[in-house]
Structure formats: structure tokens, C-alpha cells
Design a protein around this motif. Structure first.
Motif, short mmCIF file in Angstrom:
data_model
loop_
_atom_site.label_atom_id
_atom_site.label_comp_id
_atom_site.label_asym_id
_atom_site.label_seq_id
_atom_site.Cartn_x
_atom_site.Cartn_y
_atom_site.Cartn_z
N ALA A 36 20.71 10.02 -4.39
CA ALA A 36 19.48 10.79 -4.45
C ALA A 36 19.91 12.59 -5.62
N ARG A 37 20.53 12.80 -5.16
CA ARG A 37 20.83 14.36 -6.56
C ARG A 37 21.19 13.10 -8.19
N SER A 38 21.94 12.78 -8.31
CA SER A 38 22.11 12.27 -9.18
C SER A 38 20.58 11.58 -9.76
N LEU A 39 19.88 10.85 -9.54
CA LEU A 39 18.19 10.38 -9.88
C LEU A 39 17.39 11.36 -9.82
N GLY A 40 18.23 12.95 -9.62
CA GLY A 40 17.22 13.76 -10.00
C GLY A 40 16.24 14.65 -9.53
N PHE A 41 16.45 14.24 -7.64
CA PHE A 41 15.31 14.63 -7.14
C PHE A 41 15.55 15.87 -6.74
N ILE A 100 1.13 -0.87 -0.24
CA ILE A 100 -0.63 -0.36 0.11
C ILE A 100 0.49 1.21 -0.35
N VAL A 101 2.26 1.23 0.08
CA VAL A 101 2.57 2.30 0.53
C VAL A 101 3.75 2.69 -0.91
N ARG A 102 4.00 1.20 -1.87
CA ARG A 102 4.08 1.61 -2.82
C ARG A 102 3.47 2.22 -3.53
N LYS A 103 1.83 1.09 -3.71
CA LYS A 103 0.67 2.22 -4.43
C LYS A 103 0.46 4.06 -3.97
N ASN A 104 0.17 4.02 -2.74
CA ASN A 104 0.54 6.04 -2.28
C ASN A 104 1.29 6.81 -2.59
N LEU A 105 2.44 6.57 -2.91
CA LEU A 105 3.70 6.83 -3.28
C LEU A 105 3.15 7.15 -4.84
N ALA A 106 2.61 6.17 -5.55
CA ALA A 106 2.20 6.61 -7.31
C ALA A 106 1.32 7.18 -7.18
N PHE A 107 0.15 7.14 -6.55
CA PHE A 107 -1.56 8.07 -6.46
C PHE A 107 -1.13 9.61 -6.06
N LEU A 108 0.23 9.01 -4.44
CA LEU A 108 -0.48 10.97 -4.49
C LEU A 108 1.24 11.89 -4.86
N ALA A 109 1.94 11.52 -6.06
CA ALA A 109 2.32 11.96 -6.49
C ALA A 109 1.81 12.30 -8.20
N GLU A 110 0.75 12.01 -8.30
CA GLU A 110 0.22 11.86 -9.81
C GLU A 110 -0.83 13.05 -9.25
N GLN A 111 -1.72 13.11 -7.76
CA GLN A 111 -2.51 14.15 -7.49
C GLN A 111 -2.22 15.58 -7.17
N ASN A 112 -0.31 15.12 -7.37
CA ASN A 112 0.87 16.42 -6.90
C ASN A 112 0.45 16.68 -5.11
N LYS A 113 0.42 15.61 -4.57
CA LYS A 113 -0.27 16.02 -3.24
C LYS A 113 1.14 15.21 -2.30
N LEU A 114 1.89 14.90 -2.80
CA LEU A 114 3.42 14.55 -2.41
C LEU A 114 3.91 15.35 -1.48
N GLU A 115 3.78 16.21 -0.28
CA GLU A 115 4.53 17.06 -0.04
C GLU A 115 5.99 17.14 0.71
N GLU A 116 6.50 15.82 0.87
CA GLU A 116 7.92 15.28 1.07
C GLU A 116 7.69 13.75 1.06
N VAL A 117 8.69 12.90 0.41
CA VAL A 117 9.09 11.72 1.02
C VAL A 117 10.14 11.05 1.76
N LEU A 156 8.25 7.65 -9.41
CA LEU A 156 7.98 8.83 -9.60
C LEU A 156 8.25 9.37 -11.10
N GLY A 157 9.21 9.25 -11.63
CA GLY A 157 8.97 9.31 -12.43
C GLY A 157 9.61 11.06 -13.41
N GLU A 158 8.25 10.91 -14.26
CA GLU A 158 8.82 12.21 -14.25
C GLU A 158 8.30 13.71 -13.19
N LYS A 159 7.93 13.42 -11.92
CA LYS A 159 7.39 13.56 -11.19
C LYS A 159 8.74 13.66 -10.15
N VAL A 160 9.73 13.03 -9.82
CA VAL A 160 11.18 12.95 -9.25
C VAL A 160 12.04 14.20 -9.24
#
Length: 294
Positions: free
Chosen positions: A283-288, A203-220, A242-246
Motif C-alpha cells: 500500500a505504501r509503495s502505491l502511494g496511499f 456498485i462498490v467499485r462504482k462508489n469508490l470512484a464516485f466518492l473519490a471524485e467528490q472528495n467524500k472518501l474519508e477512508e477505504v 483512485l489514480g492521482e487521488k491515491v
């Protein structure tokens, strides 16, 4: 507002007049989201993290009475079979927490959403918003809905600090009232997740994708441990999900510290500064969009 079956199972009965056990309210916090915020900690959690830094928030008091006699201030007593806490004479020595074998505390206030909102609003204009935490605050979605409704009306932003194990797709109305979620990703591989928490991370992984899609991910957030989770894999997995949302996402890398921890990790070592720098570089190399190490 219509409650889902999950909300009903968690005790939601009516969208007004909701009450919840409140562990503490910190009037002014600079570590629970952007700016100065009032942090509201609800009692009760649905998982048992080995590295939990406030294990006394996990379980509601069962009134076993083990804490009553040891209280040096006599702030605890029994009434109608329940432990009663007198805040007016409590000296906050936390002896009751130290002697509790159930990962609980008698120092709880049962407050309505209106009462909590009033306390938060009274801190204006010195706060930007509120953050609800725990325990796991998403076990009380009806309470959060009412609390956020009051606080939004007063001009306060509302954040949810969550372990991510409650499916946010079932609470879109609540999410609409929230400015975002501060999401813990405790591990990536389910074996590691179960090793650390006793549960899996589906469920955590599902929420990560959903919250990013909804622009509701304040911080991970990822807590880095030695031998208890796969922090590097978690950072990779988060970025891939996160894909392009990273590039729009803040990741916080937190070094495990044993302070407050009770149980199998209470004497576990902290990761080295070198390892923290390596994961920061990863993390920086991954583009966060932002990498914070704490």
C-alpha cells in the motif's frame, strides 16, 4: 427534498419524522472516524459477509420467541405478538443474541431522527461528530438525511460507515450533508466478493470512484483474510481506481479476527503479522496518503 425510486422502495415517505430501528448508540468512540465521536448503529443489512463481527445486526427481529424464556433477567416478554425488551432490567448478558438463529436481536429501539440527534448533541462538547453504521445505515437514507440535518445545525460532523453496495450517486443531497464515507472494499474480483458476501462488487467499485471524485472518501478499508478474499488485489484495484487521488486517501488494513463471528468463518485463522507487513508495504509503495494497520 425529492426521494428517488430506490429511496421509496426502501421505505422513505417524508423528509421529516423519520424513524429507524437502532441497535445501539455508543456515546464516545475513538475507532469510528477521527476524534471522539458518537457512533449510531442501525439494524438491518443487505448482504451477509462470512466474516461479519456483529451478525446480530443483519436482520430485524421476527418475534420467533426463542429468546424470551432463556432470558435470565426476564427482560423479554411478548405483547401483541411481538417480543418486547425492557432495557431497565436487562443485564446485557447477550444470551438472547446467542440463542437467536436468525442473526437478529430483540434489543432494538425504534427511534426518530430527532431523538437520535438529541442523544448525540447531548454528548457535546466531548465529541467532534457522529458516525452512522450498522448493519448497513444506507438502507435508511431518509433517516440519515434528517439526522444529519439536525447534527450539522448543532455543529457536528457526520460520517457514513458503509459496505458500499448502495449507489451513492442516487443520494447526492445526503452526501452533501456528510463529511465523508468510510468505505469497505471487501474484495476486488467479483468471484471473491460473491464467495465472501453472496453478492458482487460492481456498485462498490462504482462508489469508490464516485466518492473519490467528490472528495467524500474519508477512508477505504480492506479486511485481510486467509482464503476468503483477495486483499492484495483489492489494494491494487483501489489504487488504480483512485489514480492521482491515491495520495489523498487513507487506507486501513484490518487483520481478520474471529471474535463475534458466527458461521463459516468463526474458526478461520487470522493472517500472519508477516503478511500484514507485506500488504502494508504494498500500500505504501502505491502511494496511499496514509496507511493504517489494525
Amino acid at each position: 427534498m425529492t426521494f428517488t425510486a430506490t429511496e421509496t422502495a426502501l421505505g422513505a415517505t417524508h423528509p421529516t419524522g423519520c424513524v429507524a430501528p437502532v441497535n445501539k448508540i455508543i456515546p464516545f468512540s475513538l475507532v469510528d472516524g477521527p476524534g471522539s465521536r458518537t457512533a449510531v448503529f442501525l439494524q438491518g443489512c443487505n448482504i451477509r459477509c462470512a466474516y461479519c463481527h456483529n451478525p446480530e445486526t443483519q436482520v430485524e427481529c421476527i418475534s420467533c420467541q426463542a429468546c424470551v424464556k432463556p432470558c435470565p433477567a426476564h427482560a423479554l416478554s411478548m405483547a401483541n405478538g411481538k417480543v418486547v425488551w425492557d432495557n431497565s432490567i436487562c443485564i446485557n448478558c447477550d444470551n438472547c443474541i446467542k440463542v437467536c438463529q436468525h442473526k437478529s436481536t430483540p434489543k432494538i429501539e425504534l427511534l426518530s431522527a430527532r431523538e437520535v440527534a438529541d442523544r448525540c448533541i447531548s454528548n457535546m462538547p466531548f465529541i467532534r461528530g457522529i458516525t452512522t453504521s450498522g448493519g448497513e445505515c444506507m438502507l435508511r437514507p431518509d433517516f440519515l438525511y434528517e439526522l444529519f440535518t439536525y447534527c450539522n445545525a448543532a455543529g457536528l460532523s457526520c460520517l457514513i460507515d458503509s459496505n458500499g453496495t448502495i449507489d451513492f450517486t442516487e443520494y447526492r443531497d445526503l452526501l452533501a450533508l456528510s463529511d465523508g464515507v468510510m468505505l469497505d472494499v471487501k474484495a476486488w474480483d467479483d468471484q471473491w466478493y460473491e464467495h465472501l458476501t453472496g453478492e458482487n462488487g460492481v456498485i462498490v467499485r462504482k462508489n469508490l470512484a464516485f466518492l473519490a471524485e467528490q472528495n467524500k472518501l474519508e477512508e477505504v478499508r480492506v479486511i485481510v483474510t486467509e482464503g476468503w478474499n483477495d486483499a492484495e488485489a483489492a489494494v491494487d484495484g483501489i489504487a488504480l481506481t483512485l489514480g492521482e487521488k491515491v495520495g489523498q486517501t487513507r487506507i486501513r488494513l484490518m487483520k481478520f479476527r474471529h471474535f463475534g463471528v458466527r458461521g463459516p468463518m468463526e474458526n478461520s485463522p487470522s493472517p500472519s503479522d508477516e503478511r500484514m507487513r507485506e500488504i502494508e508495504s504494498q500500500a505504501r509503495s502505491l502511494g496511499f496518503g496514509e496507511v493504517v494497520v489494525s
